[in-house]
Write an enzyme that holds these catalytic residues in place. Structure first.
Site, mmCIF file in Angstrom:
data_model
loop_
_atom_site.group_PDB
_atom_site.id
_atom_site.type_symbol
_atom_site.label_atom_id
_atom_site.label_comp_id
_atom_site.label_asym_id
_atom_site.label_seq_id
_atom_site.Cartn_x
_atom_site.Cartn_y
_atom_site.Cartn_z
ATOM 1 C CE LYS A 85 29.987 -20.098 -40.080
ATOM 2 N NZ LYS A 85 28.989 -20.185 -41.161
ATOM 3 C CB SER A 122 25.503 -20.920 -39.340
ATOM 4 O OG SER A 122 26.276 -20.772 -40.528
ATOM 5 C CB SER A 172 25.011 -19.381 -42.972
ATOM 6 O OG SER A 172 24.169 -20.343 -42.412
#
Lengths: 495, 496, 95
Positions: free
Chosen positions: A81, A161, A185
């Protein structure tokens, strides 16, 4: 191509075993994933591909494997990420304000993955500064969910997210991905993409080197194809870090070893407050199904009450923006990232931050600034922190009676890109079942458990006691066995 | 005493056009904690390094960086609190003070707002004429220093150096208990002395290790507290005095003209000796304090505090009492000695086994006169305590006279040689041989028959004879022996 | 507690984010809808509740007073939009 399909068909655990057994090489596995990554560009899951670095890492892994050496996940290709700082590799948290930012350091979590032999394929898309539930707030544009509704090619969000992470894992563009979870998330995107995501206990993974959103809530974890893979990845990611005062000095158990233990004798709590108004019938049904599965596997089922559940989301939307408004103050155009000039220093700040932050980030920074500002601190921030105590207390009470809680992960299946982006509040409601866990600092895992009528994956969430990820894994494993979730999205993006 | 209750002595009142005023002063002193590394990072605190070389990734607030607290900085704050006879809070909390400034990389300063590590304490300040006052300490908290902006390298740009960013500071907040510039200066001096005794801050104001924000207000003597202005970052004791005097007069002038004081932050300009409004800090004074979520509450164990308490050195007030009791020193002499721990130590070494009065006169007198004249610190003194003690021994055993001792001392100071070496080499040993003194006296008598006559009626002339004899012996004759023999040789009437 | 356009302007200033006048109305209504929604916390009596100060129950570990890093001017300044001679460079700051 057949060879590639075979390779990417392996789970992380299978690939690990075959690598150790020298049945496959990291180089061929990595090449297969690089090909997938490139073929999957339409999904916009990766914001930066590091194919060259991946090949070098794979080569080094193969050298170790050849000598019978190597770490626990030697040669396993992963996606990272973009919230994680990676040394000499652009790390922007998908924000314009961090344009071109290339850290001279590596986050603790990723450095542990490299220590254990993992290979980095590239940086994965996320909502800007991890603020969002659909990955639509990324400066690099939205990610498309590999899943589509039956007979409908509307582009759906992969959740957020960690939308790049969930999409990449679901589309097999990597074997597993790092993610972070501040209010859901990891778990919500996992639920939206038929993947497994675990947010461990606050303090389990180091936050050092991860771009901060809300410090008291942020926690790293993996998104993977199945529960075993999550156990393997978390083992590498977790552990005490003297550089993060909030990381906890406790040994990291062998999570994989917990998988076969079953749930006989465990008491599973069903929090009645999670049966919210307007929850789709199919999610309710899936939840009941989950209860039946665990009961059949030998668990005791008990209804429990978490009376302050409805206040979690509003408390979260005070605490998280407040911390974020302060954490994001460092993005000022002075030491890194974007600078937009102005006639003086103040105007330079204001122009830089106006242009550098997207709408959602700006909204949260403004809310956070407001709730901390003079005269409002007690009414908002202090109040929310007190509510947090009440929520944590609810959980403590429940865990005096039960070992683990079972809830839905999200109130709906994946929705269409653009469907909710004009309505912040309805977007925030996505986190209704997940934020409580962050507020209390507890671990939670989402496991794919079935499909919606439209053919989209739905997830069930398990919540555990602090630092009892092992119970989560063994319960999740049972749920996974019972659900037999074998559906996969059609690889439309490859054509 | 209640806050602000004490009324200034009349001589400290300021006469305005409409009557008398008194000044009310409170100080916030920022003292740099003596430590090797910064409060939340492993970068060096050393002064004067090349720009941005003593900066860690944490100090530069790079994304994802986290603070980890330095144990020694915490212990130094506790030690200081104990030295100020203050309450140590076993649980304290770090907050973020949010504001934007280019030398504040995080966009917030980590400080302690609601729950400081040290609570109420007290300092006794020493004023002329042996007056003392007790000044209340409200709190002491730990916080980070900011970096430094250099404004004169470019016409339209500032240059930022973060070497100081994150260095540990103790902010020591007094009660508004001072009533004159003199008291404020005495407070800073005393505080600095205590910090130096403790070894928790080097007190170096020139390098900025100690600086004061001075809160000034004026009121009619004993009246209601007035609105205060804060003069930021005054970095010398002299400037503190000037800033207060100027600011008090400015406020009195405004009030007497019927105006009102705006509560504001001001800056002292040493060039003009005036204070001026600091507009840049004025707008938006909303620091949005909240507990730093990157840090946990700071919890101390009572045993740790006790351990630190047991390690405290003797502090100035205790040392002063002991010096007075053990050596019979005057309060004045003792106060002067303890103002600097090294000076008191030096004295004690000299006084060991010797006459303390002689020792204090030489240390506070001749030695410090020479040090001040030459601009030397005590540490750099060319005459060591041992050497000074040896000189005093030569006086006590009559090897040299007190008068000659001054010359010997000057020579020791210039050359660093030992007293006895100088005495021997220069032949300064006191003449105690009565035969030699007699001979010298006889010579003076023989050469001055007229004076011998005069002394019979003018006894004061006896001194002239002594002087002549000393001259003839190059000052080496023992003055007592000269007097005795002279009295036998000539008839000097008693003075009354 | 309702946020008007002036308040939005003020908090945007505090947060150092330039906001155009034509955005104020929209932002105010957005912030108000969020604030109205969080207002429901007022239903809870929390007068006897201690605020949560940390999500983790452990005591804070401390670092030793050792100099462990330094002399990395380049790492520190290499991402800066403007730097000169090892300094960060910003528009002139007036005190």
């Amino acid at each position: 191509m057949a060879k590639n399909d075979e390779l990417i068909g392996l789970s992380l655990a299978e690939a690990r075993d075959k690598l150790k057994a020298k049945e496959i090489t990291s180089a061929e596995l990595t090449d297969a994933y690089i090909a997938e990554m490139e073929a999957g560009r339409d999904l916009n899951a990766y914001v930066l591909e590091t194919a060259e670095q991946a090949r070098e890492m794979a080569k080094a892994s193969d050298a170790k494997l050849a000598k019978g050496e190597g770490g626990a996940i030697e040669g396993v290709p992963l996606g990272i990420k973009d919230l994680f700082c990676t040394k000499d590799v652009r790390s922007t948290a998908c924000s314009h304000i961090l344009d071109g930012y290339t850290p001279a350091y590596e986050s603790t979590v990723t450095s542990q993955l490299w220590r254990d032999g993992a290979v980095m394929l590239g940086k994965l898309n996320n909502d800007e500064f991890a603020m969002g539930s659909s990955n639509e707030t990324s400066f690099y544009g939205p990610v498309t969910n590999p899943w589509r509704r039956n007979g409908d090619d509307t582009k759906l969000v992969p959740g957020g997210s960690s939308g790049g992470s969930s999409a990449a894992v679901a589309a097999k563009l990597c074997l597993g991905a790092t993610a972070t979870d501040t209010g859901g998330s990891i778990r919500q995107p996992a639920a939206f993409t038929g993947t497994v995501g675990i947010k461990p206990t606050y303090g389990r993974c180091s936050r050092w080197g991860i771009v901060a959103f809300a410090s008291s809530l942020d926690q790293a974890g993996p998104i993977t194809r199945d529960v075993r893979d999550a156990a393997i990845m978390l083992k590498s990611m977790a552990g005490h870090d003297p550089q993060d005062t909030t990381s906890v000095d406790r040994p990291v158990p062998d999570y994989e070893a917990a998988l076969g233990q079953g749930v006989k004798g465990l008491t599973v709590g069903i929090p009645k407050e999670y049966r919210v108004d307007g929850m789709p019938e199919e999610i309710d049904a899936l939840w009941s199904q989950g209860i039946e599965w665990l009961k059949a596997a030998g668990a005791n089922i008990k209804e429990v009450s978490l009376p302050h559940t409805k206040y979690a989301l509003p408390a979260y939307y005070i605490v998280a923006p407040a911390e974020a408004s302060s954490n994001l103050a460092r993005y000022d155009g002075v030491r890194y990232g974007l600078r937009v000039d102005g006639k003086d220093i103040t105007e330079m700040y204001e122009n830089t931050r106006a242009e550098g932050f997207g709408d959602e980030v700006r909204r949260r920074v403004l809310i956070g600034t407001y709730v901390l500002s003079a005269g409002y601190y007690d009414a908002y921030y202090l109040k929310a922190q007190k509510v947090r105590s009440l929520i944590a207390h609810d959980f403590r009470q429940a865990f005096s009676e039960v070992d683990v809680l079972l809830t839905p992960t999200a109130p709906s299946a994946a929705f269409g890109i653009g469907e909710k982006s004009d309505d912040p509040l309805s977007m925030y409601l996505n986190d209704v079942f997940t934020v409580t866990v962050n507020l209390a600092g507890l671990p939670g895992i989402s496991v794919p458990a079935g499909l919606s009528k439209e053919g989209l994956p739905l997830g069930l969430q398990l919540i555990g006691r602090g630092f009892d990820e092992e119970t989560l894994f063994r319960t999740a494993h049972k749920l996974e066995e019972a659900a037999q979730f074998t559906a996969a999205p059609e690889a439309w993006w490859r054509s | 005493m209640e806050i602000g209750k004490r009324v200034a002595r009349e001589e400290d009142w300021i006469q305005g056009a409409t009557g008398d005023w008194e000044i009310v002063l409170g100080l916030e002193v920022h003292a740099q904690v003596t430590s090797k590394a910064k409060l939340f990072s492993g970068a060096s605190t050393e002064f004067g390094a090349e720009q941005n070389t003593h900066v860690s990734l944490v100090d530069a607030a790079l994304p994802g960086m986290l603070p980890v607290i330095n144990r020694v900085c915490v212990e130094q704050a506790v030690k200081t609190g104990l030295g100020l006879k203050a309450k140590i809070n076993l649980r304290s909390v770090f907050d973020r003070k949010n504001y934007f400034y280019p030398d504040l990389p995080q966009g917030y300063q980590i400080s302690q707002f609601k729950h400081p590590i040290v609570g109420e304490g007290e300092i006794e300040i020493d004023l002329p004429e042996e007056r003392t006052e007790k000044i209340g300490i409200e709190r002491l908290h730990l916080e980070q220093d900011a970096g430094k902006s250099v404004h004169d390298m470019h016409p339209s740009m500032s240059h930022v150096d973060l070497n100081r960013s994150g260095v540990a500071l103790m902010e020591i907040v007094s009660r508004p208990d001072m009533r004159s510039a003199e008291e404020a200066q005495a407070y800073v001096r005393k505080l600095r002395t205590i910090l130096r005794y403790l070894g928790t801050c080097d007190g170096n104001m020139e390098q900025g290790s100690l600086r004061a924000d001075v809160n000034v207000s004026v009121r009619k003597p004993g009246g209601e507290l007035g609105t205060r202005c804060e003069i930021k970052n005054v970095n010398s004791i002299r400037f503190i005095g000037q800033a207060i005097e100027h600011e008090a007069r400015r406020q009195i002038e405004i009030l007497e003209e019927g105006g009102k004081i705006d509560q504001e932050t001001r800056l002292f300009d040493p060039k003009t000796g005036e204070t001026r409004s600091m507009r840049s800090k004025e707008e938006a004074h909303d620091y949005r304090y909240f507990p730093d979520p990157d840090l946990l509450p700071l919890e101390l164990q009572q045993e740790d505090v006790d351990r630190i308490a047991a390690s405290l050195p003797e502090l100035p007030d205790e040392k002063k009492e002991r010096l007075m009791a053990d050596y019979g020193l005057s309060a004045y002499d003792a106060t002067v000695l303890v103002s600097d721990g090294a000076r008191a130590d030096f004295f004690e070494e000299v006084a060991k086994g010797r006459d303390p009065k002689l020792a204090v006169n030489w240390v506070n007198g001749d030695l410090f006169a020479a040090l001040n004249r030459e601009g030397h610190s005590l540490e750099a003194s060319p005459v060591s305590a041992k050497q000074l003690g040896e000189l005093l021994d030569l006086i006590s055993d009559n090897t040299i006279s007190g008068r000659i001792a001054k010359d010997v001392f000057d020579s020791m100071y210039k050359t660093g040689r030992n007293a006895i070496e100088i005495v021997e080499k220069e032949g300064l040993r006191q003449v105690t041989d009565t035969g030699a003194i007699e001979a010298a006296i006889d010579e003076v008598i023989a050469a001055n028959p007229d004076k011998v006559e005069q002394v019979k009626t003018k006894p004061k002339l006896a001194g002239w004879f002594v002087g002549q004899v000393m001259k003839a012996t190059s000052g080496k004759a023992n003055p007592q022996l000269v007097n005795e023999i002279l009295a036998k040789k000539i008839d000097i009437p008693s003075e009354d | 507690m309702s946020v008007d356009q002036n308040t939005v302007r003020h908090i945007a200033r505090l947060a150092r984010i330039a906001v155009r006048d034509d955005e104020l109305e929209h932002l105010a209504s957005e912030l108000n809808s969020i604030l109205d929604w969080v207002e429901q916390l007022g239903e809870l009596d929390t007068s006897d509740v201690e605020p949560m100060t940390s999500a983790v129950e452990t005591t804070m570990k401390m670092r030793e007073d050792d100099v462990t890093v330094g002399n990395m001017q380049d790492e520190v300044t290499r991402n800066a939009p403007a730097s000169e001679d090892g300094f960060f460079v910003v528009p002139k700051v007036v005190e």
